[in-house]
Design a protein around this motif. Sequence first.
Motif, mmCIF file in Angstrom:
data_model
loop_
_atom_site.group_PDB
_atom_site.id
_atom_site.type_symbol
_atom_site.label_atom_id
_atom_site.label_comp_id
_atom_site.label_asym_id
_atom_site.label_seq_id
_atom_site.Cartn_x
_atom_site.Cartn_y
_atom_site.Cartn_z
ATOM 1 N N ILE A 4 0.834 -1.193 0.000
ATOM 2 C CA ILE A 4 0.000 0.000 0.000
ATOM 3 C C ILE A 4 0.869 1.244 0.000
ATOM 4 C CG2 ILE A 4 -1.653 1.345 1.344
ATOM 5 C CD1 ILE A 4 -2.812 -1.350 2.305
ATOM 6 N N THR A 5 1.967 1.194 0.823
ATOM 7 C CA THR A 5 2.889 2.324 0.887
ATOM 8 C C THR A 5 3.528 2.579 -0.462
ATOM 9 O OG1 THR A 5 3.373 1.755 3.182
ATOM 10 C CG2 THR A 5 4.897 3.267 2.080
ATOM 11 N N HIS A 6 3.886 1.476 -1.192
ATOM 12 C CA HIS A 6 4.513 1.594 -2.515
ATOM 13 C C HIS A 6 3.561 2.272 -3.509
ATOM 14 C CE1 HIS A 6 6.856 0.654 -6.049
ATOM 15 N NE2 HIS A 6 5.783 0.050 -6.591
ATOM 16 N N VAL A 7 2.276 1.831 -3.493
ATOM 17 C CA VAL A 7 1.278 2.419 -4.401
ATOM 18 C C VAL A 7 1.100 3.901 -4.089
ATOM 19 C CG1 VAL A 7 -1.173 2.411 -5.041
ATOM 20 C CG2 VAL A 7 0.063 0.242 -4.788
ATOM 21 N N HIS A 8 1.077 4.210 -2.767
ATOM 22 C CA HIS A 8 0.898 5.609 -2.357
ATOM 23 C C HIS A 8 2.076 6.464 -2.828
ATOM 24 C CE1 HIS A 8 -0.419 8.994 0.049
ATOM 25 N NE2 HIS A 8 0.822 9.071 0.552
ATOM 26 N N THR A 9 3.292 5.905 -2.673
ATOM 27 C CA THR A 9 4.499 6.624 -3.107
ATOM 28 C C THR A 9 4.468 6.860 -4.611
ATOM 29 O OG1 THR A 9 5.749 5.592 -1.336
ATOM 30 C CG2 THR A 9 7.012 6.606 -3.112
ATOM 31 N N MET A 10 4.078 5.824 -5.387
ATOM 32 C CA MET A 10 4.003 5.941 -6.844
ATOM 33 C C MET A 10 2.985 7.014 -7.243
ATOM 34 S SD MET A 10 6.153 4.125 -8.459
ATOM 35 C CE MET A 10 5.396 4.211 -10.084
ATOM 36 N N SER A 11 1.836 7.020 -6.553
ATOM 37 C CA SER A 11 0.798 8.011 -6.851
ATOM 38 C C SER A 11 1.301 9.427 -6.579
ATOM 39 C CB SER A 11 -0.455 7.745 -6.022
ATOM 40 O OG SER A 11 -1.125 6.598 -6.481
ATOM 41 N N SER A 12 2.044 9.558 -5.473
ATOM 42 C CA SER A 12 2.582 10.881 -5.137
ATOM 43 C C SER A 12 3.540 11.371 -6.211
ATOM 44 C CB SER A 12 3.301 10.833 -3.782
ATOM 45 O OG SER A 12 2.392 10.484 -2.760
ATOM 46 N N LEU A 13 4.383 10.449 -6.695
ATOM 47 C CA LEU A 13 5.347 10.808 -7.746
ATOM 48 C C LEU A 13 4.627 11.198 -9.048
ATOM 49 C CD1 LEU A 13 8.059 8.046 -7.146
ATOM 50 C CD2 LEU A 13 8.315 10.513 -6.761
ATOM 51 N N VAL A 14 3.597 10.415 -9.381
ATOM 52 C CA VAL A 14 2.844 10.705 -10.612
ATOM 53 C C VAL A 14 2.127 12.047 -10.484
ATOM 54 C CG1 VAL A 14 0.940 9.950 -12.099
ATOM 55 C CG2 VAL A 14 2.576 8.275 -11.233
ATOM 56 N N LEU A 52 -2.563 11.155 -16.649
ATOM 57 C CA LEU A 52 -3.749 11.046 -15.806
ATOM 58 C C LEU A 52 -4.675 9.932 -16.292
ATOM 59 C CD1 LEU A 52 -5.577 12.411 -13.514
ATOM 60 C CD2 LEU A 52 -6.706 13.575 -15.429
ATOM 61 N N LEU A 53 -4.888 9.875 -17.605
ATOM 62 C CA LEU A 53 -5.873 8.953 -18.162
ATOM 63 C C LEU A 53 -5.350 7.526 -18.342
ATOM 64 C CD1 LEU A 53 -7.444 11.303 -20.878
ATOM 65 C CD2 LEU A 53 -8.326 10.811 -18.594
ATOM 66 N N THR A 54 -4.033 7.364 -18.371
ATOM 67 C CA THR A 54 -3.470 6.030 -18.658
ATOM 68 C C THR A 54 -2.860 5.339 -17.451
ATOM 69 O OG1 THR A 54 -1.390 7.043 -19.374
ATOM 70 C CG2 THR A 54 -3.046 6.573 -21.083
ATOM 71 N N THR A 55 -2.592 6.084 -16.374
ATOM 72 C CA THR A 55 -1.969 5.467 -15.192
ATOM 73 C C THR A 55 -3.011 4.686 -14.393
ATOM 74 O OG1 THR A 55 -0.403 7.297 -15.067
ATOM 75 C CG2 THR A 55 -0.601 5.893 -13.112
ATOM 76 N N GLN A 56 -2.725 3.415 -14.174
ATOM 77 C CA GLN A 56 -3.647 2.541 -13.439
ATOM 78 C C GLN A 56 -3.548 2.791 -11.933
ATOM 79 O OE1 GLN A 56 -5.812 0.316 -14.925
ATOM 80 N NE2 GLN A 56 -5.117 1.215 -16.871
ATOM 81 N N ASN A 57 -4.687 2.664 -11.245
ATOM 82 C CA ASN A 57 -4.756 2.748 -9.773
ATOM 83 C C ASN A 57 -4.135 4.039 -9.227
ATOM 84 O OD1 ASN A 57 -5.914 0.143 -9.695
ATOM 85 N ND2 ASN A 57 -3.866 -0.780 -9.815
ATOM 86 N N LEU A 58 -4.301 5.115 -9.964
ATOM 87 C CA LEU A 58 -3.721 6.395 -9.546
ATOM 88 C C LEU A 58 -4.660 7.111 -8.577
ATOM 89 C CD1 LEU A 58 -1.596 8.679 -9.806
ATOM 90 C CD2 LEU A 58 -2.915 9.523 -11.774
#
Length: 850
Positions: free
Chosen positions: A2-12, A32-38
């Motif tokens: 979950i932390t990894h996904v959150h970090t990736m979202s923050s970077l995106v 925005l439109l192509t990134t999964q689980n953002l």
Amino acid sequence: MITHVHTMSSLVNLKIRALCKEGCLKEALHILLTTQNLSVDYSTYIHLLQACIAKKALPEGKQIHSHINDGPFTFAAPTFLYNTLINMYDKCGSVVGARKTFDDMTEPNVFSWNMMIAAYQRHATPQEALKLFDKMQRTAVQPDNFTYSSIIPVCASVASLKHGLQIHGKMIRCGFQSDVVVVNSLIDMYAKYGSVHKARELFDKMRNANVVSWNAMITGYAQSGAVDQALRFFEDMPQRNVVSWNAMITGYAQNGFVEEALQFFEQMQLAGVMPDSATFTSILPSCAKMGNSEQGMHIHRAITECSLLSDASVVTALIDMHAKSGSIQKARELFDKMSQRDVASWTAIISGYSQNGLADEALELFKLMQLEGVMPDSSTFSSILPACAKLGALEEGIAIHQKIVERGFLSNVIVATALMDVYAKCGSIKKAHELFEKMHQRDVASWNVMIVGYAQNGLADEALEVFKHMQLSGVKPDSSTFTSILPACAKLGALEQGIEIHQKIVENDLLSDVLETALIGMYAKCGSIQNARELFDNMQHRGSVSWNSMIAGYAMHGYSKHALEIFEQMVDSGTNPDHVSFVCVLFACSHAGLVHDGSRYFNVMSYSYCIMPTMDHCVCMVDLLGRAGYLEETLNFIIKMQIKLDAVIWLCLLGACRSHKIICLGESVARVLLDLDSKNAAPYVLLSNIYAEAGRWGDAQTVRRLMKDRGIRKMPGCSWIEIHKTVHAFQAGDRSHSQTQEIYAMLRKLSSELNAAGYIPDTRSVLNDVEEEEKELLICYHSERLAIAFGLLNMAPGTTIRVVKNLRVCADCHTATKYISKIVAREIIVRDANRFHHFKHGQCSCGEYW
């Protein structure tokens, strides 16, 4: 995980925001439109929407809105995000999108209401802004100073004093009477109503009248037309800044004092006050109005010296000035050099091309504007629609109509009126009427478009009805209204209504050279040539159009010598005749058999005035020679013509063949006409008449069968008569009128009296091979005879009867009307498709030459 996904979202999110700051909207939107689980931050959406605003990128903004509502992590968006969405739609030109977003909000705050009201104000839909403000007051949200400073100018723009007073009262109750910005808005509002004393009262009550307050008062006086008061205020002002000078320049310019505005601009420079962008955007329209390209170039140089050529609003005003001065090439050069073009600059150049008669180029620019992602606004639509109207481009007009609906501009009176004009000019008068009926507000221009539309589409009755409804609605006609309605009176021969309109023009002090000329035409076409001449003689200034109207008036009445005398007076007065003058003169010669005079004027036109013959001149010459029986000379003239022949030339020749019973040549000419246009009923009818009058019934029937097989119908004869300001229409054999029984009884009575007076029916023009008695019955009920009988029944003895017919009067009706005029002892004036016939004492003014 979950932390990894959150970090990736923050970077995106950081990446998207960085791209937005760099202006890379498409790349940011793609991520925005192509990134999964953002998981998208509110701040990221704000950055994306602000990027859309910067680029006026409405399609991208809609995609972001959709992502907010329907994305994988759907949430109830906070109010500030909805506010940004409203702002995006507003700035990208979609007031409809802004309102839909606003309506979707569960709890809009004061900023939401303010933004929506301001959006309506910017998009020139003040009524919607007022409705929204009324709705706001029924909620728990209290208006603030920004609300008032936005809604007060709206009241001023629609001159809604009722709303203005209500808002002023509400503002006092809420404690905003000391807010300088709001009070300045009130001063401006009252001044625009013309209540300058109320504006002054507010100003005098202000404890600390700063420079803004002084400027508000100057602006108020100036914009209300009280320029002298504005000037006194300006001169008494303790300290003037550029805004003060701008207010005076704008005041002079907007009130029509163009020269004074330019003088004030010069004084401003002499006073050492540096003009700003507002100065130039105020003064340039004055140059455009004067068509003063020299002064315009002087101001252009001043703009360059002030380093304001990078200011989009100034360059846009320059483009507009050059275009209105006729220098469209200079305007285009400026436009092409602009690094950033907003909707105003595109509108200015599109309007310039349209106003300079370059409608095709205007449409091309309109398409290019949209390809470059700039969304049209209400001004753009009202500029491009006249180009569609000029070109008769119905398909393009329909496409633009759809865009107007999508953008929510159909409630804009100016846009709706321009759209109605397109439909009317393209022949879709029913569609124009539908738009007109749906308008919540109609100004004088809207009514004028409908009147002109009906008149130009051959629906003069409907034009007069619209004119009546316009007056009943309380809208005051202007000079354009009267210029538009007079031709409708002329078409129907509605003299009584024409006289009433003449009185209204005088009462409203609108009599001008243009309207006097239109009145001359109306009186002449309604059969009152005396009134036309009286008006003409009293004119102080006569241009070529006025002279031409009088010549044409005499010509259509058969008073050819009077027409030629007026022409010679025109030449002696120093007014050069134009190509229309010679058409009128040749028409006069044609209807009096003045072959020698007509040939002389035709030569004078070319050799003395260097006017090359047009199709109209040649048609008149063919008609002149043909009527007089010079068929060989007519053919030689046609052969020598240096312009392309059209059907009208051959129809004139065919008409001459019928008049002089030249069957062989008539058949040849009819074949030429049918090759040119097999759908035109005229050659079939003329050839049928030639055969019928020669007793060749088989040939006449063959031509009629050919017409029927090809689905071609002869235009039905129709006659009009005006009684007590009401126009009544009749067709041959018509039994639809409420007085049918009395009309037919009158015709039977007249028939008996005609026979007793020695009248012998002429049945040669009846195309039916039937018994003579039946033929006599058929011609007895022609439309003009029904109209004359109706006039005899409903008009006082001795009153002149005036009838208008859409076709040429037949020989039998001509003879019968001569007899009727003698029997009933009154003048009967009939205007047919060719000319006027004045029947009196058993004689006709045409002298049997018609």
